[in-house]
Motif scaffolding. Structure first.
Motif, short mmCIF file in Angstrom:
data_model
loop_
_atom_site.label_atom_id
_atom_site.label_comp_id
_atom_site.label_asym_id
_atom_site.label_seq_id
_atom_site.Cartn_x
_atom_site.Cartn_y
_atom_site.Cartn_z
N GLU A 102 33.98 28.09 40.62
CA GLU A 102 34.49 28.54 41.92
C GLU A 102 33.59 27.96 43.01
OE1 GLU A 102 36.50 32.90 40.97
OE2 GLU A 102 34.44 32.80 41.72
N PHE A 103 34.20 27.66 44.15
CA PHE A 103 33.47 27.08 45.27
C PHE A 103 33.96 27.73 46.56
CE2 PHE A 103 34.50 23.99 41.98
CZ PHE A 103 33.23 23.65 41.52
N ASN A 104 33.11 27.79 47.57
CA ASN A 104 33.54 28.35 48.85
C ASN A 104 34.71 27.57 49.42
OD1 ASN A 104 30.88 29.34 48.32
ND2 ASN A 104 30.73 30.00 50.44
N HIS A 105 34.59 26.25 49.42
CA HIS A 105 35.60 25.38 50.01
C HIS A 105 35.98 24.32 48.99
CE1 HIS A 105 36.66 22.29 53.45
NE2 HIS A 105 37.70 22.60 52.69
N VAL A 106 37.26 24.14 48.76
CA VAL A 106 37.76 23.15 47.80
C VAL A 106 38.73 22.22 48.50
CG1 VAL A 106 39.27 22.83 45.79
CG2 VAL A 106 37.46 24.56 45.73
N ALA A 107 38.59 20.93 48.22
CA ALA A 107 39.55 19.93 48.70
C ALA A 107 40.30 19.37 47.50
CB ALA A 107 38.82 18.80 49.44
N VAL A 108 41.62 19.56 47.48
CA VAL A 108 42.45 19.08 46.37
C VAL A 108 43.17 17.81 46.81
CG1 VAL A 108 44.48 19.57 44.95
CG2 VAL A 108 42.78 21.36 45.35
N VAL A 109 43.05 16.76 45.98
CA VAL A 109 43.67 15.47 46.29
C VAL A 109 44.74 15.19 45.23
CG1 VAL A 109 43.31 12.99 46.58
CG2 VAL A 109 41.54 14.62 47.31
N LEU A 110 45.98 14.99 45.70
CA LEU A 110 47.09 14.69 44.80
C LEU A 110 47.43 13.20 44.90
CD1 LEU A 110 49.43 17.72 45.58
CD2 LEU A 110 47.63 17.55 43.85
N PRO A 111 47.97 12.62 43.84
CA PRO A 111 48.35 11.20 43.88
C PRO A 111 49.60 10.99 44.74
CG PRO A 111 49.07 12.16 41.83
CD PRO A 111 48.28 13.23 42.53
N LYS A 112 49.90 9.72 45.03
CA LYS A 112 51.10 9.40 45.81
C LYS A 112 52.32 9.20 44.93
CE LYS A 112 51.07 7.19 49.66
NZ LYS A 112 50.97 6.18 50.74
N ILE A 124 19.17 23.01 46.62
CA ILE A 124 20.06 21.84 46.54
C ILE A 124 21.25 22.14 45.64
CG2 ILE A 124 20.23 19.45 45.74
CD1 ILE A 124 17.28 19.12 46.61
N LEU A 125 20.99 22.75 44.49
CA LEU A 125 22.07 23.10 43.56
C LEU A 125 23.02 24.11 44.18
CD1 LEU A 125 19.94 23.39 40.30
CD2 LEU A 125 21.82 21.77 40.64
N LEU A 126 22.47 25.08 44.90
CA LEU A 126 23.29 26.09 45.55
C LEU A 126 24.17 25.46 46.62
CD1 LEU A 126 24.01 29.10 45.90
CD2 LEU A 126 22.11 29.26 47.54
N ALA A 127 23.60 24.57 47.41
CA ALA A 127 24.36 23.91 48.47
C ALA A 127 25.47 23.05 47.89
CB ALA A 127 23.43 23.05 49.34
N PHE A 128 25.20 22.38 46.80
CA PHE A 128 26.22 21.51 46.19
C PHE A 128 27.40 22.32 45.68
CE2 PHE A 128 27.89 19.08 42.49
CZ PHE A 128 28.46 18.05 43.22
N ASP A 129 27.16 23.52 45.22
CA ASP A 129 28.23 24.33 44.63
C ASP A 129 29.10 25.02 45.68
OD1 ASP A 129 28.36 23.89 41.98
OD2 ASP A 129 27.38 25.74 41.35
N ARG A 130 28.84 24.80 46.97
CA ARG A 130 29.67 25.44 47.99
C ARG A 130 30.93 24.65 48.29
NH1 ARG A 130 24.46 26.43 50.82
NH2 ARG A 130 23.82 28.55 50.23
N PHE A 131 30.93 23.36 47.95
CA PHE A 131 32.09 22.52 48.26
C PHE A 131 32.34 21.59 47.08
CE2 PHE A 131 33.67 18.37 49.79
CZ PHE A 131 34.89 18.77 50.31
N ARG A 132 33.63 21.32 46.81
CA ARG A 132 33.94 20.34 45.76
C ARG A 132 35.29 19.69 46.02
NH1 ARG A 132 30.98 20.74 41.40
NH2 ARG A 132 29.61 21.40 43.09
N VAL A 133 35.35 18.41 45.69
CA VAL A 133 36.59 17.65 45.73
C VAL A 133 37.22 17.70 44.34
CG1 VAL A 133 37.66 15.40 46.11
CG2 VAL A 133 35.71 16.12 47.52
N LEU A 134 38.50 18.07 44.27
CA LEU A 134 39.21 18.15 43.00
C LEU A 134 40.41 17.20 43.03
CD1 LEU A 134 39.27 22.02 42.39
CD2 LEU A 134 37.51 20.36 41.72
N CYS A 135 40.54 16.40 41.98
CA CYS A 135 41.63 15.43 41.88
C CYS A 135 42.57 15.82 40.75
CB CYS A 135 41.10 14.02 41.63
SG CYS A 135 39.97 13.44 42.91
N ALA A 136 43.85 15.48 40.93
CA ALA A 136 44.83 15.78 39.89
C ALA A 136 44.74 14.78 38.74
CB ALA A 136 46.23 15.77 40.48
N VAL A 137 44.36 13.54 39.03
CA VAL A 137 44.37 12.47 38.02
C VAL A 137 43.03 11.76 37.99
CG1 VAL A 137 46.87 12.13 38.22
CG2 VAL A 137 45.33 10.82 39.69
N ARG A 138 42.82 10.95 36.96
CA ARG A 138 41.57 10.20 36.82
C ARG A 138 41.67 8.80 37.41
NH1 ARG A 138 37.43 11.56 33.80
NH2 ARG A 138 36.95 9.40 33.26
#
Length: 570
Positions: A508-518, A394-408
């Motif tokens: 580090e993650f296999n796949h990363v999704a970066v979300v920027l504000p508007k 489960i821990l290994l699977a979770f670390d393959r993808f992550r959502v990253l945001c610029a702001v809180r």
């Protein structure tokens, strides 16, 4: 000796700036300063507080040249500060709180002492074998580490920093068979990742020397706080008077080290020891004051201690991520946009016109088995939970993808996205959604404050599991099995389906999704964008407005500091 003021920095509002300004005015007037200058002193103090909150170690401005005309008893020159503690220090056109000036001065002195030549006892044949299959810059780094007390190895992802470090340690082990090594990083995650990377690299080498080094490596990689013996609110156990008991201290992710921590770290290195710093100078600087790695890697006096690795083995010439990283570092906004729109296999770019659709697509990264890698298929995080697989899987699977945001804050901030993704996770797992319920089965959490009693540290990430009606959080193994902690004992956590880009450093993650504000914000810089996309090993997805991406790439972080000046002075 440092000046202890009854004021602490706060992340909330300007209360600390107002309080400190009031204190400075009282000190100025009580020590004979002219009342007509009090307003000016208060204004400068508030400006200085604002500069510190923005990551600067001092206030640098043309108008500071006129401070000397005030003859305030609470402002001293740098020369005077060597013999006298005062609230404010003026050095050239830089105004400091004494503590930050002293940290800079102490750090510069410690660096100069570490920058010393060392005797190399290896034969020419031994050296040739060690650098036989290395790149030219990697070989140069090995020679520098053998010949100098301080070594700076910088480079982007996949440039061979770990490989080079292994060869350096092999060389040092040949010189000293009883080599005592410490591995550390600013966060527990980064420390554990460095240790694991070293062990994997050594296991692949399969030479007697590599096996000797594998057994010589410490079983634990430290956070910097643990390395220096710092508990919650306590001073460092190791310092100039009680140096660290290691022959070699290796620090990874050095870009994350702030001025105060760097001053304490360098002071604690034994006079006979080596310090090796690894990092990416293009990444975000520390959250606190200072840009230590950036300054020491650009100081002319340290040129002989630094090697920058430039050839990436991870990102080849046709890699979209690699090309994107280079364009962002160069501040080339036009090239960046072209690469984002080029429809390359490892780069996906989408505008954020429909927030609900974006959230559903973000959740797919945790839901789809085939979405975490562009080349291979792995069990997804959700499927491992549904199939009740063991916690390691489960821990290994979770670390393959992550959502990253610029702001809180805000619609596109980490707090809102975590809440929405958490609800989607609960729904998918067939759980009742209760906004008042903090803990739920499958909830990923990040520790936000060190807890030395439990052995969990700021930045550690684990997965919540419900067992017989009770919630427990499992953290990745440091030594042996994953560590289990009762959720009720974890007082400082946040949901970690999404992280801020700052908090993702060292991961580090296999796949990363970066979300920027508007909306535009000063936090959107090329360093932030670069750090976000280089967390991805195989695929990067970016949600953002083209106009803001252009502004971010063109905006370079500039932090006021005097460390480089001090290093280059005789």
């Amino acid at each position: 000796m440092t000046l202890q003021l009854p004021i602490e920095r706060s992340e909330f509002g300007s209360a600390w700036a107002d309080s400190l300004a009031s204190l400075m005015v009282r000190l100025h007037e009580s020590q004979g300063g002219r009342a007509k200058h009090s307003i000016r002193i208060a204004g400068l103090t508030r400006d200085l507080c604002s500069a510190l909150d923005s990551g600067n170690s001092c206030l640098s401005h043309d108008r500071l040249e006129k401070i000397e005309d005030y003859h305030s008893p609470i402002i001293v020159t740098a020369d005077e500060a060597l013999n006298r503690v005062a609230p404010l220090v003026l050095e050239q056109s830089r105004l400091y709180l004494y503590r930050y000036w002293f940290d800079e001065y102490q750090l510069a002195q410690a660096i100069k002492q570490l920058k010393r030549p060392l005797v190399v006892s290896l034969t020419e044949q031994q050296l040739k074998r060690l650098v036989a299959d290395t790149k030219a810059l990697q070989a140069q780094a090995i020679h520098v580490a053998l010949q100098q007390g301080l070594t700076l190895i910088t480079g982007g992802p996949g440039t061979g920093k770990t490989f080079t470090l292994v060869r350096i340690l092999m060389a040092l082990l040949q010189q000293n068979s009883q080599l005592n090594v410490a591995l550390a990083a600013p966060t527990g995650k980064a420390a554990a990742r460095m240790q694991e990377a070293l062990r994997i690299s050594l296991s692949k080498a399969e030479t007697p020397l590599a096996m000797d080094l594998l057994s010589a490596l410490p079983n634990t990689a430290f956070t910097l706080h643990r390395l220096l013996g710092m508990g919650h609110g306590t001073k460092a156990q190791f310092n100039a008077d009680n140096p660290l008991p290691y022959d070699v201290v290796i620090i990874d992710e050095a870009s994350m080290i702030d001025l105060r921590m760097a001053a304490q770290l360098f002071a604690a290195i034994a006079p006979s020891a080596r310090l090796i710093l690894l990092g990416d100078a293009n990444q975000l600087a520390a959250v606190e004051a200072g840009a230590v790695l950036s300054e020491i890697t650009t100081a002319k006096s340290l040129h002989g201690c630094r090697v920058q690795l430039t050839e990436s083995m991870r990102f080849k010439d046709n890699s979209g991520i690699g090309q994107l990283a280079l364009a962002i570092c160069a501040g080339d906004a036009e090239q960046t946009i072209q690469l984002l729109k080029a429809n390359q296999q490892d780069v996906c770019y989408q505008p954020i016109d429909q927030p609900e659709l974006m959230l559903e697509q973000l959740f797919q990264g945790y839901l789809n088995d085939s979405n975490d890698s562009v080349e291979t298929s792995h069990p997804s995080f959700v499927s491992t939970l549904q199939q009740q697989q063991n916690i390691t899987a489960i821990l290994l699977a979770f670390d393959r993808f992550r959502v990253l945001c610029a702001v809180r804050e805000g619609t596109y901030g980490v707090l809102n996205i975590n809440q929405r993704l958490g609800m989607l996770l609960q729904h998918t797992l067939g759980q009742d959604i209760d906004p008042t319920q903090k803990w739920f089965h499958g909830r990923p959490v990040m520790v936000t404050q060190n807890d030395y009693t439990l052995g969990v540290f700021n930045g550690d990430i684990g997965i919540t599991m419900e067992e017989e009606g009770e919630f427990y959080v499992y953290f990745p193994a440091r030594d042996g099995e994953p560590m289990r902690v009762a959720a009720a004992r974890l007082a400082h956590t946040e949901t970690a389906l999404a992280l801020t880009i700052h908090k993702s450093q060292g991961s580090e993650f296999n796949h990363v999704a970066v979300v920027l504000p508007k909306e535009d914000t000063p936090i959107l810089t090329r360093e932030l964008i670069y750090t976000g996309i280089t967390r991805a090993k195989e695929k990067i997805s970016i949600w953002g407005q083209e106009s803001l991406m252009i502004k971010a790439v063109q905006r370079k972080t500039q932090r006021a500091s005097g460390l480089q000046v001090k290093l280059d002075q005789d």
